[in-house]
Design a protein around this motif. Sequence first.
Motif, mmCIF file in Angstrom:
data_model
loop_
_atom_site.group_PDB
_atom_site.id
_atom_site.type_symbol
_atom_site.label_atom_id
_atom_site.label_comp_id
_atom_site.label_asym_id
_atom_site.label_seq_id
_atom_site.Cartn_x
_atom_site.Cartn_y
_atom_site.Cartn_z
ATOM 1 N N ALA A 184 30.434 37.458 49.082
ATOM 2 C CA ALA A 184 31.521 37.131 50.181
ATOM 3 C C ALA A 184 32.164 38.197 50.700
ATOM 4 C CB ALA A 184 32.567 36.169 49.943
ATOM 5 N N ASN A 185 31.707 39.628 50.067
ATOM 6 C CA ASN A 185 32.449 40.972 50.258
ATOM 7 C C ASN A 185 33.846 40.616 50.152
ATOM 8 O OD1 ASN A 185 30.180 42.436 51.073
ATOM 9 N ND2 ASN A 185 30.064 41.248 53.162
ATOM 10 N N ASN A 186 34.187 40.018 49.273
ATOM 11 C CA ASN A 186 35.729 39.820 48.807
ATOM 12 C C ASN A 186 36.063 40.907 47.626
ATOM 13 O OD1 ASN A 186 38.252 39.070 48.156
ATOM 14 N ND2 ASN A 186 38.175 36.928 48.422
ATOM 15 N N PHE A 187 36.334 42.004 47.740
ATOM 16 C CA PHE A 187 36.398 42.792 46.832
ATOM 17 C C PHE A 187 37.711 42.895 46.167
ATOM 18 C CE2 PHE A 187 33.362 44.990 49.621
ATOM 19 C CZ PHE A 187 32.330 44.694 48.888
ATOM 20 N N ALA A 188 38.944 42.429 46.821
ATOM 21 C CA ALA A 188 40.160 42.108 46.356
ATOM 22 C C ALA A 188 40.082 40.989 45.247
ATOM 23 C CB ALA A 188 41.141 41.395 47.261
ATOM 24 N N LEU A 189 39.318 40.013 45.026
ATOM 25 C CA LEU A 189 39.167 39.016 44.147
ATOM 26 C C LEU A 189 38.292 39.517 42.940
ATOM 27 C CD1 LEU A 189 39.609 36.185 43.336
ATOM 28 C CD2 LEU A 189 37.607 35.530 44.336
ATOM 29 N N THR A 190 37.343 40.485 43.470
ATOM 30 C CA THR A 190 36.519 41.166 42.513
ATOM 31 C C THR A 190 37.416 42.065 41.493
ATOM 32 O OG1 THR A 190 34.391 40.933 43.587
ATOM 33 C CG2 THR A 190 34.496 42.698 41.855
ATOM 34 N N ASN A 191 38.282 42.816 42.234
ATOM 35 C CA ASN A 191 39.070 43.877 41.444
ATOM 36 C C ASN A 191 40.273 42.880 40.851
ATOM 37 O OD1 ASN A 191 38.065 46.145 42.606
ATOM 38 N ND2 ASN A 191 39.089 46.164 44.241
ATOM 39 N N TRP A 192 40.709 42.006 41.316
ATOM 40 C CA TRP A 192 41.510 40.950 40.668
ATOM 41 C C TRP A 192 41.198 40.694 39.055
ATOM 42 C CZ3 TRP A 192 41.816 35.691 39.554
ATOM 43 C CH2 TRP A 192 42.963 35.226 38.948
ATOM 44 N N VAL A 193 39.838 40.025 39.271
ATOM 45 C CA VAL A 193 39.226 39.440 38.119
ATOM 46 C C VAL A 193 38.755 40.617 37.284
ATOM 47 C CG1 VAL A 193 37.184 38.324 37.286
ATOM 48 C CG2 VAL A 193 38.355 37.262 39.284
ATOM 49 N N GLU A 194 38.489 41.772 37.513
ATOM 50 C CA GLU A 194 38.040 42.738 36.627
ATOM 51 C C GLU A 194 39.523 43.472 35.894
ATOM 52 O OE1 GLU A 194 35.729 45.384 39.149
ATOM 53 O OE2 GLU A 194 33.968 44.137 38.746
ATOM 54 N N ASN A 195 40.359 43.362 36.656
ATOM 55 C CA ASN A 195 41.534 44.125 36.116
ATOM 56 C C ASN A 195 42.750 43.253 35.600
ATOM 57 O OD1 ASN A 195 40.691 46.692 36.645
ATOM 58 N ND2 ASN A 195 40.972 46.231 38.897
ATOM 59 N N MET A 196 42.277 41.901 35.398
ATOM 60 C CA MET A 196 43.359 40.737 34.795
ATOM 61 C C MET A 196 44.088 41.367 33.590
ATOM 62 S SD MET A 196 41.254 37.264 35.361
ATOM 63 C CE MET A 196 42.573 36.415 34.892
ATOM 64 N N ALA A 197 45.266 41.179 33.555
ATOM 65 C CA ALA A 197 46.108 41.569 32.402
ATOM 66 C C ALA A 197 45.925 40.634 31.196
ATOM 67 C CB ALA A 197 47.547 41.304 32.558
ATOM 68 N N ILE A 198 46.120 40.976 29.961
ATOM 69 C CA ILE A 198 45.701 40.100 28.951
ATOM 70 C C ILE A 198 46.542 38.643 28.855
ATOM 71 C CG2 ILE A 198 47.774 41.023 27.447
ATOM 72 C CD1 ILE A 198 44.041 40.252 26.170
ATOM 73 N N LEU A 199 47.683 38.660 29.472
ATOM 74 C CA LEU A 199 48.210 37.556 29.554
ATOM 75 C C LEU A 199 47.888 36.486 30.568
ATOM 76 C CD1 LEU A 199 51.020 36.031 28.702
ATOM 77 C CD2 LEU A 199 51.993 36.942 30.675
ATOM 78 N N GLU A 200 47.154 36.990 31.587
ATOM 79 C CA GLU A 200 46.370 36.236 32.523
ATOM 80 C C GLU A 200 45.191 35.831 31.905
ATOM 81 O OE1 GLU A 200 46.914 37.771 36.999
ATOM 82 O OE2 GLU A 200 46.178 39.219 35.475
ATOM 83 N N VAL A 201 44.607 36.598 31.285
ATOM 84 C CA VAL A 201 43.117 36.184 30.458
ATOM 85 C C VAL A 201 43.631 35.221 29.525
ATOM 86 C CG1 VAL A 201 41.371 36.746 29.127
ATOM 87 C CG2 VAL A 201 42.114 38.492 31.047
ATOM 88 N N SER A 202 44.560 35.214 28.689
ATOM 89 C CA SER A 202 45.051 34.171 27.678
ATOM 90 C C SER A 202 45.137 33.067 28.419
ATOM 91 C CB SER A 202 46.180 34.879 27.147
ATOM 92 O OG SER A 202 46.042 36.026 26.069
ATOM 93 N N PHE A 203 45.947 32.840 29.500
ATOM 94 C CA PHE A 203 46.451 31.862 30.187
ATOM 95 C C PHE A 203 45.087 30.979 30.761
ATOM 96 C CE2 PHE A 203 47.427 29.623 34.464
ATOM 97 C CZ PHE A 203 48.452 28.757 33.725
ATOM 98 N N TYR A 204 44.054 31.624 31.347
ATOM 99 C CA TYR A 204 42.802 31.060 31.627
ATOM 100 C C TYR A 204 42.132 30.623 30.585
ATOM 101 C CZ TYR A 204 44.403 32.626 36.395
ATOM 102 O OH TYR A 204 44.992 32.608 37.573
ATOM 103 N N SER A 205 42.139 31.308 29.454
ATOM 104 C CA SER A 205 41.220 30.783 28.277
ATOM 105 C C SER A 205 42.021 29.689 27.909
ATOM 106 C CB SER A 205 41.433 32.116 27.456
ATOM 107 O OG SER A 205 40.544 33.399 27.778
ATOM 108 N N ALA A 206 43.222 29.567 27.899
ATOM 109 C CA ALA A 206 43.964 28.509 27.130
ATOM 110 C C ALA A 206 43.596 27.294 27.986
ATOM 111 C CB ALA A 206 45.162 28.717 27.262
ATOM 112 N N ILE A 207 43.578 27.499 29.354
ATOM 113 C CA ILE A 207 43.005 26.415 30.276
ATOM 114 C C ILE A 207 41.708 25.710 29.923
ATOM 115 C CG2 ILE A 207 42.579 25.614 32.773
ATOM 116 C CD1 ILE A 207 45.088 27.313 33.514
ATOM 117 N N VAL A 208 40.858 26.816 29.883
ATOM 118 C CA VAL A 208 39.497 26.584 29.826
ATOM 119 C C VAL A 208 39.198 25.887 28.446
ATOM 120 C CG1 VAL A 208 37.166 27.568 29.187
ATOM 121 C CG2 VAL A 208 38.444 28.346 31.084
#
Length: 165
Positions: free
Chosen positions: A48-72
């Motif tokens: 979808a040429n949404n490079f902002a979303l791609t950059n956000w996912v690729e550069n997530m902080a460890i706290l964000e990754v932990s939060f999303y992992s906990a939800i999963v």
Amino acid sequence: MKNEGFTITNDLYATQFQRFLNLCIDLMFIYIIVLSLGTTIILVALSANNFALTNWVENMAILEVSFYSAIVAFLYYYFTEVYFSRTIAKLITHTIVVNADGSKPSGKRFFIRTCCRFIPFEAFTYFGEIPRGWHDSFSETYVVKKRKLNKMKKDLNTLTNAVEA
């Protein structure tokens, strides 16, 4: 369905090794799901040429990754146990979650069970003499060997039918 006269006994409990294997396998599947979701989001964003979303996912902080992992992890444990009374790991190790009478627990018990998994160091509480963790005790559920449970229930039904005849 209540099983009159049937009670879970210590010989039905999953072993400590089975419980440890369940933990390792489930964590592996959760990790795979988290990576797959991240990859899917990146691929959809790139298409979808949404490079902002791609950059956000690729550069997530460890706290964000932990939060999303906990939800999963929460969704994985809750839904697999509500619908199947077992996770993928329990399917592999031939174990199942049941009530004290061998019946399927309610959604409320599975919810309590899943929430308790997030207590710090809870994963190691089943290493005691009897392999029951806090998520088992607080939800009043048991992880047992499925084949042995089915055999004992069948034997009890056969005995009950013979006595009634």
